[in-house]
Write a protein that holds these residues in place. Structure first.
Motif, PDB file in Angstrom:
ATOM      1  N   UNK A 103       0.829  -1.205   0.000  1.00 47.80           N
ATOM      2  CA  UNK A 103       0.000   0.000   0.000  1.00 47.80           C
ATOM      3  C   UNK A 103       0.866   1.258   0.000  1.00 47.80           C
ATOM      4  N   UNK A 104       1.959   1.222   0.749  1.00 48.66           N
ATOM      5  CA  UNK A 104       2.860   2.375   0.825  1.00 48.66           C
ATOM      6  C   UNK A 104       3.466   2.670  -0.551  1.00 48.66           C
ATOM      7  N   UNK A 105       3.889   1.628  -1.224  1.00 50.90           N
ATOM      8  CA  UNK A 105       4.493   1.769  -2.553  1.00 50.90           C
ATOM      9  C   UNK A 105       3.527   2.438  -3.536  1.00 50.90           C
ATOM     10  N   UNK A 106       2.323   1.894  -3.641  1.00 51.95           N
ATOM     11  CA  UNK A 106       1.350   2.451  -4.581  1.00 51.95           C
ATOM     12  C   UNK A 106       0.951   3.869  -4.175  1.00 51.95           C
ATOM     13  N   UNK A 107       0.790   4.090  -2.872  1.00 50.48           N
ATOM     14  CA  UNK A 107       0.388   5.415  -2.399  1.00 50.48           C
ATOM     15  C   UNK A 107       1.379   6.482  -2.839  1.00 50.48           C
ATOM     16  N   UNK A 205       8.946   4.558  -9.785  1.00 53.98           N
ATOM     17  CA  UNK A 205       9.682   4.680  -8.531  1.00 53.98           C
ATOM     18  C   UNK A 205      11.049   5.302  -8.793  1.00 53.98           C
ATOM     19  N   UNK A 206      11.246   6.495  -8.299  1.00 52.17           N
ATOM     20  CA  UNK A 206      12.543   7.165  -8.353  1.00 52.17           C
ATOM     21  C   UNK A 206      13.080   7.320  -6.947  1.00 52.17           C
ATOM     22  N   UNK A 207      14.059   8.200  -6.806  1.00 50.85           N
ATOM     23  CA  UNK A 207      14.696   8.423  -5.513  1.00 50.85           C
ATOM     24  C   UNK A 207      13.710   8.680  -4.379  1.00 50.85           C
ATOM     25  N   UNK A 208      12.811   9.618  -4.613  1.00 51.29           N
ATOM     26  CA  UNK A 208      11.951  10.076  -3.530  1.00 51.29           C
ATOM     27  C   UNK A 208      10.927   9.014  -3.127  1.00 51.29           C
ATOM     28  N   UNK A 211      12.643   6.213  -1.233  1.00 54.59           N
ATOM     29  CA  UNK A 211      12.977   6.552   0.146  1.00 54.59           C
ATOM     30  C   UNK A 211      11.745   6.573   1.048  1.00 54.59           C
ATOM     31  N   UNK A 212      10.603   7.024   0.523  1.00 51.59           N
ATOM     32  CA  UNK A 212       9.374   6.997   1.326  1.00 51.59           C
ATOM     33  C   UNK A 212       8.988   5.563   1.670  1.00 51.59           C
ATOM     34  N   UNK A 213       9.065   4.667   0.700  1.00 49.20           N
ATOM     35  CA  UNK A 213       8.705   3.265   0.951  1.00 49.20           C
ATOM     36  C   UNK A 213       9.676   2.642   1.945  1.00 49.20           C
ATOM     37  N   UNK A 214      10.954   2.953   1.794  1.00 45.79           N
ATOM     38  CA  UNK A 214      11.969   2.402   2.707  1.00 45.79           C
ATOM     39  C   UNK A 214      11.754   2.887   4.132  1.00 45.79           C
ATOM     40  N   UNK A 215      11.447   4.168   4.276  1.00 42.55           N
ATOM     41  CA  UNK A 215      11.282   4.758   5.607  1.00 42.55           C
ATOM     42  C   UNK A 215       9.988   4.317   6.278  1.00 42.55           C
ATOM     43  N   UNK A 216       8.883   4.365   5.527  1.00 39.49           N
ATOM     44  CA  UNK A 216       7.570   4.148   6.135  1.00 39.49           C
ATOM     45  C   UNK A 216       7.159   2.685   6.200  1.00 39.49           C
ATOM     46  N   UNK A 217       7.833   1.807   5.463  1.00 43.37           N
ATOM     47  CA  UNK A 217       7.354   0.420   5.456  1.00 43.37           C
ATOM     48  C   UNK A 217       8.441  -0.633   5.483  1.00 43.37           C
ATOM     49  N   UNK A 218       9.717  -0.258   5.360  1.00 45.08           N
ATOM     50  CA  UNK A 218      10.756  -1.293   5.275  1.00 45.08           C
ATOM     51  C   UNK A 218      11.880  -1.117   6.299  1.00 45.08           C
ATOM     52  N   UNK A 219      11.572  -0.421   7.390  1.00 48.82           N
ATOM     53  CA  UNK A 219      12.488  -0.362   8.538  1.00 48.82           C
ATOM     54  C   UNK A 219      13.795   0.358   8.257  1.00 48.82           C
ATOM     55  N   UNK A 220      13.828   1.213   7.229  1.00 48.71           N
ATOM     56  CA  UNK A 220      15.076   1.923   6.926  1.00 48.71           C
ATOM     57  C   UNK A 220      14.961   3.350   7.458  1.00 48.71           C
ATOM     58  N   UNK A 275      19.020   7.776  12.259  1.00 49.88           N
ATOM     59  CA  UNK A 275      17.573   8.023  12.353  1.00 49.88           C
ATOM     60  C   UNK A 275      17.175   9.265  11.561  1.00 49.88           C
ATOM     61  N   UNK A 276      17.909   9.541  10.489  1.00 50.60           N
ATOM     62  CA  UNK A 276      17.661  10.744   9.680  1.00 50.60           C
ATOM     63  C   UNK A 276      16.217  10.827   9.203  1.00 50.60           C
ATOM     64  N   UNK A 277      15.602   9.680   8.953  1.00 44.14           N
ATOM     65  CA  UNK A 277      14.221   9.675   8.487  1.00 44.14           C
ATOM     66  C   UNK A 277      13.271  10.327   9.483  1.00 44.14           C
ATOM     67  N   UNK A 278      13.525  10.123  10.756  1.00 38.79           N
ATOM     68  CA  UNK A 278      12.717  10.793  11.777  1.00 38.79           C
ATOM     69  C   UNK A 278      12.897  12.315  11.685  1.00 38.79           C
ATOM     70  N   UNK A 279      14.161  12.748  11.517  1.00 33.43           N
ATOM     71  CA  UNK A 279      14.418  14.184  11.375  1.00 33.43           C
ATOM     72  C   UNK A 279      13.657  14.729  10.171  1.00 33.43           C
TER      73      UNK A 279
END
Length: 292
Positions: A103-107, A205-208, A211-220, A275-279
């Motif tokens: 869902x995160x990917x498609x969103x 799927x590009x850079x941005x 990174x959203x999918x990695x941060x919000x759904x794949x523990x990165x 934890x840059x994603x949190x920032x």
DNA sequence: CTCCAGGAAAGTC
DNA sequence: GACTTTCATGGA
């Protein structure tokens, strides 16, 4: 069920967490927030240090809202300057949510070049038309459409869902995932760079988005998505961290080249740490809050 | 009516 | 390899 939160050990703010722009499908009826994750429909509300919920168990709540993250420690680690410090104080308790990768990917493929109200509209539209209906609290909810459900749609049908030029990206990515050619579990176990390279193979799927999918759904949690709002943050507050030619590019109106993106995103990973994603999420919401 | 949005891919030099 | 143009459409 309810959960007592110690504000010093486990700070949490449901409102900020749901409103900061990371999730698109939550609804509010009366004073309850209703969410649907995979096939779980549930509702949550917070009063001060009490989190009340129905429909799922405590483990689910802990996992979905990342209450297992040591937020005070994370905030201390990313708090590198007065701007992020201000954002942290303003939105204290905001947590990254553990979304389902599909869902995160498609969103976020849908989210390219759209504002948030528009993103919510198309995601709800897809779910209402092609998801499975589930009743909860005398209301109807819909699961997010499966990969096979989206893969079999024509691009014209997807265009009718207001997807525009994203329609083919959605259909093609759905086909790839439906064929089992994208192993989200493996990406979760892989390191950041490896997982990102895999995601970048997908159409739309590009850079941005990656990174959203990695941060919000794949523990990165080191992933640092850079969009138009983050470009403004860097133009207004972090120019001095870059050489003069690049500082000038930040002032321009051009969209970010992939090199620009890497420069900002990799700087942020060094500057804010693992934890840059949190920032990123605090800065993003802080920047947006100024305009609305 | 004009401008903008949680960009990516194709085209050009 | 780096930079520019194109791609649709709702909402302000």
């Amino acid at each position: 069920m309810e959960l007592k939160l110690n504000p010093h050990l486990t700070p949490f703010n449901l409102e900020h967490t749901l409103q900061c722009g990371q999730v698109f499908r939550w609804k509010r009826y009366n004073d309850w927030n209703y969410g649907i994750v995979e096939r779980h429909v549930f509702k949550v509300k917070q009063t001060k240090n009490t989190l009340e919920f129905r429909g799922v168990n405590l483990d689910f709540i802990m996992r979905y809202f990342r209450l297992d993250d040591n937020l005070p420690k994370i905030m201390a680690e990313v708090n590198r300057d007065s701007l992020i410090g201000q954002a942290i104080r303003t939105f204290s308790g905001l947590r990254i949510v553990r979304q389902s990768p599909w869902e995160c990917l498609i969103s976020f493929i849908c989210a390219t070049c759209k504002n948030i109200p528009s993103i919510k509209n198309v995601i709800h539209g897809l779910s209402n038309q092609f998801g499975e209906k589930i009743s909860f609290d005398n209301r109807e909810f819909h699961t997010f459409p499966t990969p096979s459900a989206l893969a079999e749609l024509s691009s014209q049908v997807l265009r009718d869902c207001k997807l525009g030029f994203r329609a083919n990206f959605i259909r093609e990515t759905a086909e790839i995932v439906d064929c089992g050619k994208m192993d989200f579990e493996a990406l979760r176990d892989a390191d950041y760079q490896t997982a990102k390279e895999e995601l970048l193979q997908l159409p739309g799927v590009g850079n941005k988005v990656a990174d959203c999918v990695l941060l919000f759904s794949l523990e990165k949690l080191e992933a640092f998505p850079v969009d138009i709002w983050m470009k403004r943050v860097f133009r207004n507050h972090y120019k001095k961290c870059f050489d003069m030619p690049f500082a000038k590019r930040l002032s321009g109106e051009q969209s970010l080249s992939s090199r620009d993106y890497d420069k900002i995103s990799s700087f942020a990973r060094r500057y804010f740490g693992k934890f840059a994603g949190y920032a990123q999420e605090y800065l993003y919401y802080y920047e947006r809050a100024k305009t609305v």
